[in-house]
Design a protein around this motif. Structure first.
Motif, PDB file in Angstrom:
ATOM      1  N   GLY A  39       0.672  -1.581   0.175  1.00  0.00           N
ATOM      2  CA  GLY A  39       0.042   0.100   0.178  1.00  0.00           C
ATOM      3  C   GLY A  39       0.660   0.814   0.030  1.00  0.00           C
ATOM      4  O   GLY A  39       0.720   2.090  -0.151  1.00  0.00           O
ATOM      5  N   LEU A  40       1.578   1.437   0.491  1.00  0.00           N
ATOM      6  CA  LEU A  40       2.642   2.435   0.794  1.00  0.00           C
ATOM      7  C   LEU A  40       3.548   2.868  -0.747  1.00  0.00           C
ATOM      8  O   LEU A  40       3.608   4.008  -1.090  1.00  0.00           O
ATOM      9  N   GLU A  41       3.525   1.553  -1.282  1.00  0.00           N
ATOM     10  CA  GLU A  41       4.450   1.869  -2.286  1.00  0.00           C
ATOM     11  C   GLU A  41       3.902   2.491  -3.811  1.00  0.00           C
ATOM     12  O   GLU A  41       3.728   3.146  -4.233  1.00  0.00           O
ATOM     13  N   ARG A  42       2.524   1.902  -2.855  1.00  0.00           N
ATOM     14  CA  ARG A  42       0.951   2.491  -4.239  1.00  0.00           C
ATOM     15  C   ARG A  42       1.063   3.896  -4.322  1.00  0.00           C
ATOM     16  O   ARG A  42       0.991   4.561  -5.174  1.00  0.00           O
TER      17      ARG A  42
ATOM     18  N   GLY B   8      14.645  -0.575   4.964  1.00  0.00           N
ATOM     19  CA  GLY B   8      13.667  -0.856   5.499  1.00  0.00           C
ATOM     20  C   GLY B   8      13.165  -2.443   4.711  1.00  0.00           C
ATOM     21  O   GLY B   8      13.551  -2.064   3.448  1.00  0.00           O
ATOM     22  N   PHE B   9      12.176  -3.044   5.015  1.00  0.00           N
ATOM     23  CA  PHE B   9      11.620  -3.834   4.250  1.00  0.00           C
ATOM     24  C   PHE B   9      10.500  -3.484   2.841  1.00  0.00           C
ATOM     25  O   PHE B   9      11.210  -5.245   2.119  1.00  0.00           O
ATOM     26  N   ALA B  10      10.131  -2.451   3.206  1.00  0.00           N
ATOM     27  CA  ALA B  10       9.239  -1.953   1.806  1.00  0.00           C
ATOM     28  C   ALA B  10       9.898  -1.710   0.906  1.00  0.00           C
ATOM     29  O   ALA B  10       9.746  -1.656   0.097  1.00  0.00           O
ATOM     30  N   THR B  11      11.342  -1.943   1.171  1.00  0.00           N
ATOM     31  CA  THR B  11      12.091  -1.548  -0.307  1.00  0.00           C
ATOM     32  C   THR B  11      13.717  -2.580  -0.170  1.00  0.00           C
ATOM     33  O   THR B  11      14.241  -2.771   0.040  1.00  0.00           O
TER      34      THR B  11
END
Length: 407
Positions: free
Chosen positions: A71-74, A175-178
């Motif tokens: 969701g944050l990436e989008r 971070g894990f989202a990247t």
């Protein structure tokens, strides 16, 4: 003027004997009186059978993220109107769970600044896009510096000051989202972080650092940041651990630490299989599942308590399904698991969290002159702390929250 009365009351620091009557005048608390205090006949009184306390504070949220994987990436590719829709939905979920203040630590294009005081919704302490390196963690939110030179670092802070942010956030580690960012290493040196801290402090802004790696945590502390987010303690050779010397330094300086917990652990099973880079990292930490990884975090929370570190309640809400907006009440229950008493645990999500957000003297306590951010839950929280997750009444700046209860 109206009043909220309950036989049990927590004022943000301690339980008040015999409950309380909270008088509200406009958007402010006019007085906090004993439960049986006689009021003028023209004061409308709401009497509840449970506990009245200050509204909760989530010190780490991403309002532009919708609580789904990715969701944050989008958010970086959404239109302004679509981002606004997500932000409003996120705020409604927070307030439906008794949260009256959030600190947003990563948005896109400074979108959250427009939602800082919407009637009936939580106030927002906003950081804008986090400062990161080119291609670094959350670079897709638009906060990458041109270079790590002092001039560009100062310019990054100056831009945020001009935009009117309330806090500066820097990504001290990956971070894990990247994918491709280094969760075990650092993105800035201690000297570079110190430049950001100095510039932020000169502008009157606190600076907080995202740090998963032990090295990044150590550098952030040396640089003098005001808070460290995640505080995971990852190391290439030692797994996940918290260094006693670092904990002593953090406690002595009074740095706020947010472990970003509050997961709905029943939703861990909904998480997709970790990508190869994360699976390898978890294997190195000796964790086969998200549950095992999370259990280690509960152990870290106990270590922070033993060292007297100033802990604040934040969830990283919006990032993934277990981290839904409104989950901050779960942090309080986790603190009880880690050995905190109920007053200390509740303070971490109210008065201490408000102080970390530079809002002491504004909210976080039931006290005359402060904002009428008031939460009522069923029963006595001293015997039924899980009732914190079932709000009966929420006032935000004196106004009844018009939001659905979380499902």
């Amino acid at each position: 003027m109206h009043a909220v009365r309950a036989p049990h009351a927590f004022d943000g620091e301690r339980f008040l004997p015999g409950g309380a009557t909270v008088l509200v005048d406009g958007d402010r608390i006019a007085a906090v009186e004993p439960f049986g205090h006689e009021l003028p006949h023209d004061v409308v009184v709401e009497e509840h059978a449970g506990t009245v306390l200050p509204g909760l504070v989530d010190c780490h949220t991403h309002l532009v993220a919708d609580g789904t994987v990715g969701g944050l990436e989008r958010a970086g590719s959404l239109s302004g109107a679509d981002v606004a829709t997500v932000v409003l939905s996120s705020l409604r979920r927070h307030v439906g769970a008794g949260v009256t203040t959030v600190r947003d630590l990563g948005d896109v294009a400074y979108r959250t600044l427009a939602f800082r005081e919407v009637d009936g919704l939580p106030r927002v302490v906003a950081a804008g896009p986090p400062v990161t390196t080119p291609g670094g963690h959350c670079h897709f939110l638009g906060g990458a510096v041109a270079s790590a030179g002092d001039e560009d670092l100062r310019a990054a802070v100056d831009e945020r000051v001009e935009r009117g942010v309330d806090v500066v956030k820097v990504m001290a580690s990956g971070g894990f989202a990247t994918p491709g960012s280094d969760q075990l290493g650092v993105q800035f040196t201690a000297a570079q972080l110190a430049v950001l801290v100095d510039r932020g402090h000169r502008a009157g802004l606190p600076v907080v650092a995202h740090a998963h790696s032990l090295a990044a945590m150590q550098q952030a502390e040396v640089a003098g940041v005001d808070g460290i987010e995640h505080f995971t303690g990852l190391s290439r050779h030692l797994g996940a651990r918290l260094d006693d010397r670092l904990l002593e330094d953090v406690a002595r300086r009074g740095t706020y630490v947010d472990l970003t917990m509050g997961n709905d652990r029943s939703l861990h099973a909904l998480m997709p299989a970790p990508p190869p880079y994360l699976a390898t990292l978890m294997e190195g930490l000796g964790a086969r599942t998200f549950d095992e990884l999370y259990a280690a975090r509960l152990g870290h929370l106990a270590q922070l308590r033993e060292h007297g570190v100033r802990v604040v309640a934040g969830v990283d809400s919006g990032m993934v399904p277990p981290k839904q907006h409104g989950n901050v009440w779960r942090v309080v229950l986790e603190m009880l698991e880690a050995g905190y008493d109920i007053e200390a645990a509740l303070a971490v999500a109210t008065s201490v969290a408000a102080s970390a957000c530079s809002l002491d003297g504004v909210t976080g306590r039931l006290a005359p002159g402060l904002a009428a951010d008031v939460l009522v839950v069923d029963g006595d929280l001293r015997s039924r702390p899980d009732a914190l997750g079932r709000p009966r009444r929420v006032l935000v700046r004196g106004r009844a929250a018009d939001a659905p209860q979380p499902t």
